[in-house]
Scaffold this motif. Sequence first.
Motif: not given
Length: 316
Positions: A121-130
Amino acid sequence: MAKAFASQGDMTEKKVTFDEVGEGLWAFTAEGDPNSGVIIGDDSVMIVEAQATPRLANKVIEKVREVTDKPISHVVLTHYHAVRVLGASAYGAQQIIMSDVARAMVEERGQEDWDSEFQRFPRLFEGHESIPGLTYPTTTFSDSMTVYLGKRRVDIKHIGRAHTAGDAVIHVPDQNVMFTGDIVEDHSACYCGDGYFGDWGQTLDNIKAYDVDAIAPGRGGALIGKDAVERAIESTRDFVESTFKPAQRVAMKGGTLKEAWDAVRAECDPKFKDYAIYEHCLPFNVSRAFDEARGIWHPRIWTDKRDLEMWAQLQG
């Protein structure tokens, strides 16, 4: 893989709604994406479900700030799944609360679940770097605990296994409102990949016994009024039973996972195909139902590798 997971192609931004389900109680919903809840007390705020990333958590915080400037003191996580917990750091809460069992599942399978969900589910993990790392609670409970936000009482309870082994529900007695996590959904598929089909119905009955006036479900719209609550509980029950029984019949005959997949689709597609995240959940639901029907009571750990192996098997 013959084709990608349905969720890998779901990159459309969802419309956020923010509905008051009781005085000082709010449901943050987003067209089948994971919901969050907001409980406003005398002096501070409790958040139910943290979202997948700090970026998404900040969307919840923006809505909170539209209705109160009180500080966020508590975050309650109904279970361990990455899309629910990894945004917790954004709230700056004094306490992060989970059941004992949910915390143990973070230890047992938290990283694997994160890797698996990130792939799916890549969309839900946008900004995962934080995301600073796995989310662990500061406070746990076995059966129940009570938090007072000033005079407002909030009861946090484990009333049965369903979506996971460690599910919690949050009940606010002064408004008779419940936040159910993913035990109850509304017009959204239940994710059953880590679930307990044999227990889910009794847990729904335990929720029904509260006779609540509103529910903020795990996914789908806010359920305001007893009729809406009843409808969602029973549609959730139908979804779970309609997934398990066909898989069980195939398993009892010594059939294959692919045959179980076909049988579940035949039963569920006519009723639930238009539900949010239906295609995303289905392969994991069938796999877990097939396992449980064959006597594998404790759900096996999903990994990014196992996901792909299972999907290839279902694609033939």
